[in-house]
Motif scaffolding. Structure first.
Motif, PDB file in Angstrom:
ATOM      1  N   THR A 115     -11.327 -27.976  10.542  1.00 37.20           N
ATOM      2  CA  THR A 115     -10.938 -28.196  11.864  1.00 37.20           C
ATOM      3  C   THR A 115     -11.855 -29.168  12.662  1.00 37.20           C
ATOM      4  O   THR A 115     -13.081 -28.682  12.483  1.00 37.20           O
ATOM      5  CB  THR A 115     -10.836 -26.724  12.671  1.00 37.20           C
ATOM      6  N   PRO A 116     -11.413 -30.055  13.423  1.00 38.11           N
ATOM      7  CA  PRO A 116     -10.272 -30.808  13.242  1.00 38.11           C
ATOM      8  C   PRO A 116      -9.628 -30.898  11.775  1.00 38.11           C
ATOM      9  O   PRO A 116     -10.324 -30.993  10.704  1.00 38.11           O
ATOM     10  CB  PRO A 116     -10.295 -32.085  13.966  1.00 38.11           C
ATOM     11  N   ARG A 117      -8.450 -30.963  11.760  1.00 41.40           N
ATOM     12  CA  ARG A 117      -7.650 -30.793  10.300  1.00 41.40           C
ATOM     13  C   ARG A 117      -7.786 -32.144   9.540  1.00 41.40           C
ATOM     14  O   ARG A 117      -6.521 -32.378   8.732  1.00 41.40           O
ATOM     15  CB  ARG A 117      -6.104 -30.636  10.765  1.00 41.40           C
ATOM     16  N   ILE A 118      -8.888 -32.587   9.390  1.00 43.31           N
ATOM     17  CA  ILE A 118      -9.158 -33.792   8.514  1.00 43.31           C
ATOM     18  C   ILE A 118     -10.356 -33.197   7.567  1.00 43.31           C
ATOM     19  O   ILE A 118     -11.441 -32.896   7.952  1.00 43.31           O
ATOM     20  CB  ILE A 118      -9.388 -34.838   9.203  1.00 43.31           C
ATOM     21  N   PRO A 119     -10.145 -33.377   6.260  1.00 52.72           N
ATOM     22  CA  PRO A 119     -11.099 -32.987   5.265  1.00 52.72           C
ATOM     23  C   PRO A 119     -12.174 -34.005   5.303  1.00 52.72           C
ATOM     24  O   PRO A 119     -11.818 -35.119   5.347  1.00 52.72           O
ATOM     25  CB  PRO A 119     -10.418 -33.063   3.955  1.00 52.72           C
ATOM     26  N   THR A 120     -13.379 -33.386   5.220  1.00 52.80           N
ATOM     27  CA  THR A 120     -14.582 -34.309   5.469  1.00 52.80           C
ATOM     28  C   THR A 120     -14.563 -35.400   4.242  1.00 52.80           C
ATOM     29  O   THR A 120     -14.893 -36.446   4.257  1.00 52.80           O
ATOM     30  CB  THR A 120     -15.944 -33.442   5.390  1.00 52.80           C
ATOM     31  N   SER A 121     -13.723 -35.071   3.345  1.00 52.69           N
ATOM     32  CA  SER A 121     -13.830 -35.891   2.037  1.00 52.69           C
ATOM     33  C   SER A 121     -13.074 -36.938   2.046  1.00 52.69           C
ATOM     34  O   SER A 121     -13.146 -38.077   1.608  1.00 52.69           O
ATOM     35  CB  SER A 121     -13.240 -34.984   0.856  1.00 52.69           C
ATOM     36  N   LYS A 122     -12.343 -37.353   2.994  1.00 53.17           N
ATOM     37  CA  LYS A 122     -11.703 -38.182   3.513  1.00 53.17           C
ATOM     38  C   LYS A 122     -12.601 -39.544   4.017  1.00 53.17           C
ATOM     39  O   LYS A 122     -11.857 -40.520   4.165  1.00 53.17           O
ATOM     40  CB  LYS A 122     -10.456 -38.055   4.588  1.00 53.17           C
ATOM     41  N   ILE A 123     -13.466 -39.014   4.554  1.00 53.74           N
ATOM     42  CA  ILE A 123     -14.560 -40.037   5.159  1.00 53.74           C
ATOM     43  C   ILE A 123     -15.495 -40.622   4.443  1.00 53.74           C
ATOM     44  O   ILE A 123     -16.407 -39.917   3.741  1.00 53.74           O
ATOM     45  CB  ILE A 123     -15.239 -39.299   6.453  1.00 53.74           C
TER      46      ILE A 123
END
Lengths: 300, 300, 300, 300, 300, 300
Positions: free
Chosen positions: B208-216
């Motif tokens: 939350t926010p609904r974006i996985p940290t792994s995407k960054i």
């Protein structure tokens, strides 16, 4: 980065008679323009923003290291306020629907100590106004920053003396006795730094306000221990060049200024009891105790 | 008390193209309601005000220890801003009466970075509003304080992600990549604490926010090192009971949460060059260098 | 748009012994960070800023509708403060040059109640600090906004309980008894919303603070009426999808949660008498009465 | 208490070209000293604090009823700002790790529109300073309060005209056209009230600022509909005595002033699209849509 | 530019019984929204910002000249507060380590009078909130600025009357008696200016608040001297066109309004004694006396 | 009391190319912590609060007299800002419904210069934050107050130099050239006062910041006239003992410091033209001209 040590810079007495009105006054030393939040954050930001450290290291080290000590000072001011607030409501009882706070309503207290917080310290001044980032002065100009710091310590000393005169609670007296001595060391340190850079001898203003610290009985134990002329180095391995600035004779006593590696021994923090009337740490603290026991057992 | 270590929690790139408009935005992560000043001071005051520590120690240790890490975070935010401001005026020249700041006049900058400060970080948010003590929540009620902290970390994560999207300067990206990972660990820690106390499973909200940290992408090196599931113990000898709270599987990856004794290795701070146009550390920095040399020699 | 109904959400006792010090404390429930101005404005702005309403209507309706109830809450807090201030100066006399306020000078009051205002409520907290727009959290991220709202209601419940413990004036007790019950409903509503969206069951934290509302005598009449499990729909025709969120069992009692169309019946407002010493509504109120009479006759 | 109606007081155009710089300026009409938060809260508190209502009812009704209309005005200002911010980031895309906010970094925007909020309105002014409760004037003295309100509407009219001159975005123009007409009605209402009470004829100052509303093209449709001389009664059954004050000729056109029962017909609110780059209402809004569908089905 | 005259606008009694709680209340007349800092700074900025002076000189002169008188008013409010604080600590003694402030701790005082300041006046209001530049209204629109000023003087009159009712200390009564008369003249002046420009006759509101100044005994000496209808011209050679605005009959008495060249005779300032407990002007004031003597001799 | 003289302390160029972004920066010298509002109000309050004046008169006179000069400085800063804003909208036209402010919308301006004010100076800093009374330091302790004042002048000099470097508009350059010279005199005055009282020689820090005023071309005319070593006595008959403090050699040039009776000759203020787009002084300024003419004739 920092490492935190769960000890206080000096001993404070355990809770005795509560003094919520006094606690309101002591907040000036926490969140006032000249309070310990201000000394902490001024030196911290100045150290963060210091440019050209390599070639001016003695001054960088001085500011960074004093910043580190100031963290221990906001800790002590908080501990003092918490001590003075302890017992202002029943320690073991007084839960709603009891009117456990009604005797406080007519007093000249900081209402946030009870209504917003849980009989705990706040980053506010004696008026209840929050500390603000606009109290931080970090011009980047070294002479100016040091001049500011000298002035800040002078204002801080003034405020400590007046809180001393207003609040007789033993915790407040132990606090101000200690802070007057330690703040005096910082006043000297910044005066010496200015002198090294410009030749202006600010120590001629000492003591300012014009009352010698030695007149304050609560300062005596710290003076006897030599803490009025000792700069602790609050770091395992860094800030060693403070010795290049902090040296020479003490402006009032003539004794040598000394640098000591490592923090003072300090004292074990007092564990202050729950105040269930304000739900700190809970309306029924024993539940938390039980849970904590189980958690510990699980990892034992 | 604290000991200060003159190292950064992670590496930051050296100054490249200056980005004063970006530096204005990054200030939100310093002095905003959800900035690092807020996480630092919330946890610090909560730890100072914690009542009944002995019987609830795992929770006290958790809050106190995370507070210690946050100091390293305001240090990194400051370093990032300072890096981004470096070179916004000529590094070796540009002294008055040159109009060395005139090219900045029409830009959407924080004017205090140049007019009040010396191209340095400030305890302000992206609007230029100062951080205020009223951002501190310290109710003394443990469940409430922990709920607040979980919410605070969530808001902080939101702001970091948006600063990431707005500011592409390499220092800002290195900073947000690191803070997202470390803040994620704190989110987990507080969620676990709430779960232990109440049974409510806040980790179901992750991410939350609904974006996985792994995407960054900038989070990757820290995730690879395992820093997304590691709580450092920032103390020589204290706060050891954090293990009683911070354990079990990582809510997103399922890996074990781990506690590591001591701080991360971190990195050597970059020594940022003088900016004589704003007199940082002086209009003629070489004078200070000369004085510092003599002082060092005197105590050598 | 709104329609305004000249009724109170609940009955309040008429003025009895004035309690200006208590009125100062009750201001925390008006203008404090967790006061009713904050709940009103947080939900109002979140509803204004809600994006994608059509496809997320149950959540939009919930926030918008609770916002509407909160307007009635600032009205009740104001009415309570006004009731408590009534009679603090002579109701029929005390005009200057009488020293009609001199007995208040040494008390721990909010001086603005008398010097700036006319013995009336203010958008300030218990310290006298004004409510500020920076208390509004409206991130636009639905899960975050709802988490915030749950936390906000928790903080509000904490503050209501402490005001209850501090202020025994009958109006303050009637107010807090009512607000505790209604705030509890909002806590449940936001917890349910979070659960629907993420699966996290925040109701496991109930009650928080850990004292059941049923222990507070002044909550009883409202619980008996079922107001602890009833969400009123404050609109002639809108916000009907709240039923999609607010349903299931009450977390503490297990009873069904229910939605009721329309506002509560409420009560006729008390008409508080003039306070000529503060010129409210005038130094010579009878003149206004006379003029009003004529104006009415003219349009009769 | 209030009932809320999910309609706008007037129609606003749907999102077109985004204008974040314009949105920053329009904030003055929301959170400035003379913005709609101020008119709303001034009249609301004055109505709450009105003493001796029974005998001065026409004036109480007037203030209470205009307060009700102002709620619809903050709604419209918010809707305008939200409209202008829509599309400033990609409507369907732009999620992190995209640099979806980077094009905004160098613009003269309110950074909180993007970093703190989700491209939504804030209770701040054009500088980004929060609205504060100290903007509320509620002296309790009826003549003074009404004089203040007249002055407040005058200042508000000034600010609306200047925002009109600065911001050409169609939503801003629709807003200011409407508010100028409605604010003009309130100016008249308060002037008439003062005249009834004291004989002073403030309408001789009209128009103030000295530009007739009829010169503004966007005011025309509202003038043609008669909205420049019509006071709506925003209540099912109350505030009926406003007719005793709001009557006589319009100061500029000489037409009769009229009171209309009930709110204006208004317009259906535009449903503004998600802005996933700022996570409003989510990074992946379709998840919420899915959940909402299921919730609706469950109660169908 | 200004020339300063070391005289007070009116006589104040010498220190008698100290009244620190009263001094807290009187601060409203200094730093409140309607205090003398506000009248001073509103008119000062309006005069600085006045455009097209040549062709509108009578109005420019009026605002500029009243601004000049207001400086004398902040001086008097400060003198009153200082008088009331004198003797609150021992005049000749009470130096630390004495607990010379301890009797003040439980009182409802402004703690900054003692902890931050040296028993001296502050730019704060009765809550202890600082005066802020946002209290200044300077729209540039002459009719609006004058309307504001009329309203500001009305609010100021309200606050003076209430401070009169609350504080019976002779210095406070002498102050409010004087300020009520002088403020009344400014109310008339701005009403006349509005009338000249628009025809609206604001004097019909007089007196507002609805109590004639003549009822206040402490106003009598000033009324007898004619100071209720006299505008002093505070300038050697300028602002002569005030006569074009300030003329005609006094709205309450019908006497002619008159303009007098030059300031009132006023009175010698009282020299208030040192308060060594707060180090004002020093912990050991006799040292300063000695130094001053030598300095004088050196230039004699 | 003061007498006001309708002349400026120095000549400023007439309006040329407008520079609203520069005007935003110059606001730092008005309402910043180190701006002229701060120097004015610090010295003014210190003079009001000075205890034991008779025996310490040279110091009282010094502070009181410099306070008087500072009034002329806020006047000049205001005049500079007004000059720079003139022409930012059409001088003779641009009335609504023209979009006369639309070209400003995207610039980095202070929006209050146009939306709240009438292209006029404000008591705000370069961020748009209002000046606050908390910037005033008035401890009552003479040595501390003087140390503060020295530090304040140092910070002010820093800010003036940076505004000089940022803003090349001729009015800003004329202003900063003048203020640097005059502020330098005040720095010397306070340094001398501290030296007389304590022996500490602060002049060794000069120049601070480390750039000699003589390097700034715009300072030259003032230095040539001797204004860098001249203290004007801003009073008809008072403050004569300043000669006892302000004497000896100038710390940088060695020339004698001199005291001059009376203010500088100064210059005629420029009459800045109307800006009808912001209604200053009106939407139709010629109406005011006409009325003023008649008023003058009536009293001729």
């Amino acid at each position: 980065m920092i490492l935190r040590i769960d000890r206080w810079g000096t001993e404070l007495p355990p809770p005795s008679d509560p003094d919520p009105q006094g606690a309101k006054a002591v907040q000036e030393l926490m969140g006032g323009r000249f309070g310990e939040m201000s000394t902490l954050m001024n030196y911290t930001f100045q150290s963060f923003n210091f440019r050209g450290r390599a070639s001016a290291r003695p001054f960088y080290d001085l500011i960074a290291n004093i910043a580190a000590e100031e963290y221990g000072h906001i800790e002590l001011v908080a501990a003092t306020i918490n001590t003075m607030l302890t017992g202002a409501t029943p320690v073991d009882d007084g839960r709603a629907p009891d009117a456990a706070l009604s005797h406080l309503k007519d007093l000249s207290i900081n209402p946030h100590h009870f209504l917003a917080g849980g009989q705990g310290a706040l980053p506010q001044d004696s008026r209840g106004m929050p500390w603000t980032g606009d109290y931080v002065f970090s011009s980047g100009d070294l002479v100016e920053d040091l001049t500011h710091n000298f002035f800040l310590e002078t204002g801080a000393r003034n405020n400590k003396l007046k809180v001393y005169e207003m609040v007789e609670h033993p915790a407040a007296r132990a606090l101000t006795g200690y802070l007057l001595v330690r703040g005096g060391v910082h006043q000297i340190a910044y005066a010496r730094a200015v002198e090294h850079l410009t030749g202006a001898d600010l120590t001629k203003m000492f003591p300012t306000p014009r009352i010698p610290t030695s007149k304050i009985p609560e300062c005596q134990p710290h003076i006897e221990r030599g803490d009025h002329r000792r700069l602790y180095r609050f770091s395992p391995d860094d800030y060693k060049e403070i010795v290049a600035v902090f040296n020479g004779p003490h402006p009032e006593t003539g004794e040598d200024l000394i640098v000591e590696d490592g923090p003072p021994e300090g004292a074990e923090p007092n564990d202050l009891p729950p105040q269930p009337a304000v739900f700190a740490p809970d309306y029924a603290p024993e539940e938390i105790t039980e849970i904590a026991k189980k958690l510990r057992k699980a990892v034992a």
